[in-house]
Each structure stands twice: as structure tokens, then as C-alpha cells.
Write an enzyme that holds these catalytic residues in place. Sequence first.
Site, PDB file in Angstrom:
ATOM      1  N   LYS A  11       0.810  -1.183   0.047  1.00 17.34           N
ATOM      2  CA  LYS A  11      -0.009  -0.012   0.104  1.00 17.34           C
ATOM      3  C   LYS A  11       0.792   1.266   0.030  1.00 17.34           C
ATOM      4  CE  LYS A  11      -4.235  -1.683   1.929  1.00 17.34           C
ATOM      5  NZ  LYS A  11      -5.318  -1.612   2.865  1.00 17.34           N
TER       6      LYS A  11
ATOM      7  N   LYS B 141      -5.781 -10.098  -6.553  1.00 14.71           N
ATOM      8  CA  LYS B 141      -6.853 -10.487  -5.619  1.00 14.71           C
ATOM      9  C   LYS B 141      -7.818  -9.548  -5.847  1.00 14.71           C
ATOM     10  CE  LYS B 141      -7.957 -11.325  -0.812  1.00 14.71           C
ATOM     11  NZ  LYS B 141      -7.537 -11.243   0.613  1.00 14.71           N
TER      12      LYS B 141
ATOM     13  N   LYS C 243     -12.035  -4.289  -3.338  1.00 15.67           N
ATOM     14  CA  LYS C 243     -13.322  -3.471  -3.239  1.00 15.67           C
ATOM     15  C   LYS C 243     -13.033  -2.112  -3.748  1.00 15.67           C
ATOM     16  CE  LYS C 243     -14.046  -3.501   1.127  1.00 15.67           C
ATOM     17  NZ  LYS C 243     -12.814  -4.607   1.854  1.00 15.67           N
TER      18      LYS C 243
END
Length: 345
Positions: free
Chosen positions: A130, A211, A214
Site C-alpha cells: 500500500k 486479488k 473493493k
Amino acid sequence: MTVLENTYTADNIFKTDKKRVLSGIQPTGILHIGNYIGAISVWVQKQHEFNNLFMIANLHALTIPEAVKADVLRHNSRMVAALYVACGIDPDSAVIFLQSDVPGHAYLSWILGCCTPMGWLERMTQFKTKSEQAESVSSGLFTYPALQAADILIYKANFVPVGEDQSQHVEITRDIAQRFNHLFGECFPLPQGLYREAGARVMGLDDPTAKMSKSVAETRKGHAISLLDEPSVIKKAIMSAVTDPGSEVRFEHASPGVKNLLVLYEVLSGESRPAIEEKFAGKGYGFLKRELLDQVVRTLEPIQKRYREITEDERYLDDLLANGAAKARAIADQTVAEVRRLTGV
């Protein structure tokens, strides 16, 4: 439903003496089929085996503050709570609550953070990933494992249902618990991960090497199937999913995109792998996609119906979250009191 906070104690929240489970999902977007298969469906299947606490992890959503809008976060938090119930979690036996409604999470996070060496945090894969994607990196993104450990340890959870790619989170929580116990005295049990054998890691339909996410789904159509998508949207996403020029449908030999579709079908249908391979052998990927489409629509139809019923009654959701928070606080406050006694604060 009435909130009776004064009647809740750490000893009367659960009716039976079972092992305790804690898990949660960040309200950073609409939940997708990967969230359902990898997490929520597992919670539902095992909910009567354990004493369960399922939180909406809205404090974790702040680790990248540039991506947060207050009204959206509030709406998404309620949406996730409604979907928990719509997917089959029984609010009469499980505790469903907003993380931010239990101040002990943040309190314990500070104490556990003081016990956590920086080297442990620097090794966390999620922080590395991230931080590479963010324009600026907050200290919260770096120290989030301490908050995550607090989420689990404040309820003295025995198990944490996670995907295989999240095993590192369970391991650092165990390390933090051990270090606290060593420094201040025995307090926390060491939690274990509960891992799903199939479907623990659902990949993006448009990119089977990544993966299902959202946040990505918010900006990239066809990446995921939302639990609230209309059949026409689901059809477009599945029929355009990445496959390959061949026709291989054996799980161990299929390309990443095809295997992703096969695993989705496997989990939703409940059929065995040999039966699935025989069913789709020689019939082309179009047939696989159409059969998967039927499975997805049949799975999501009752969830969407129940979700609409829940969200049409705002009082129900208000009371659900208020009761969940009151129960969670009763357990958390007892742990915080014990931690304060052990540390002297």
C-alpha cells in the site's frame, strides 16, 4: 429491539462456553463475491460452532485518509452491517458492531504499539504494497498491525477467519500478544487463523493475477461482482472474464483466469472437483461461464432481497449496531481494565 447496555457484562454476552472468533471487513466499498466466499460465507457456516464477534473495521479505513469521505464511510459502514445479516449471520447469536463504537480498540492499540518493535512492522507485506501505491504514507498505515492486534486481543479471540494471504496478520498478532505477556504478565491467549480450503483467495475477473479488491472495483468495471449487482451486470462481468485460447478445465492445469472461475463455481455449487472437471470437459469456456452465472445469481438473489428489507427499516439497523456495540464494549472494557492493572497506567 431495545438497547439494554447496563444489563450486559462480559460473562453474559454469550449463552454457551465456546471458543471465541473475531473478524471484520473494512467498509471501503461495496462487498463483492470474494468477500462473501473468502470470509462471510465461512462465518455463516461456522457461526454456531463458536461465539462470534463480527466488526465493521471503519477505523482501519482511515489508514489512507486521502481516500476517505465522511458521508461515504458512514454509508458504507451501515451497508456492510446490513450485508452481514443479509448473508446469513444471526444477530441474536453473533455480536455485530462498528469498530469505532468501542473506544477500547484505539486505547489498547496504543499500548500494544508501544510493545511492538519497528522491525516487525517494516516486514508487513500489506504496508509495503500500500505504501508503494500511496502518494504519502501515514503513520497509521505503518502501525495498523497494532490496531489489528488490539481488535483480536481485546476480545481474547481464539480464532480469526482469514485468507491464506493474511496469515502474516495472525502471526504478528501472536507475536505482539506473546511480547505483552512476557513484559507485563499473562493476559492474552494466542489466536489461530481459520483458513478456507477452497476460495480463500478470489482473484479479479479482469486480472486473475491480482486479488479481487473493493477499491479497484470502485473504478474498474468487470473486476469484481458486487453482492448488490443486478443480473445483467453480473452477466457482463462473468462473460468478459479473462480466460485463455485453450479449453483446459482441470483445476491443476487450468490457466489462472480459468481456475478462478472453476473455484468460484466449486464453492458456490458445492460440487466436487472431479465432478466439475467431468461436467465442463470439452464444452468450452462459454458453457463454464454460463453455469457460473446461474450459480452466482441464485446465490445473490436471496441476499439482495434480505438486504433491501433490512435497509428499508433504519431503526432496525440502528438498534442492531447499538446493541452490538454495547455487548462488545462489555467484553472490551473488562480486558482494558486488566491491561491497565498489568501495565500500571
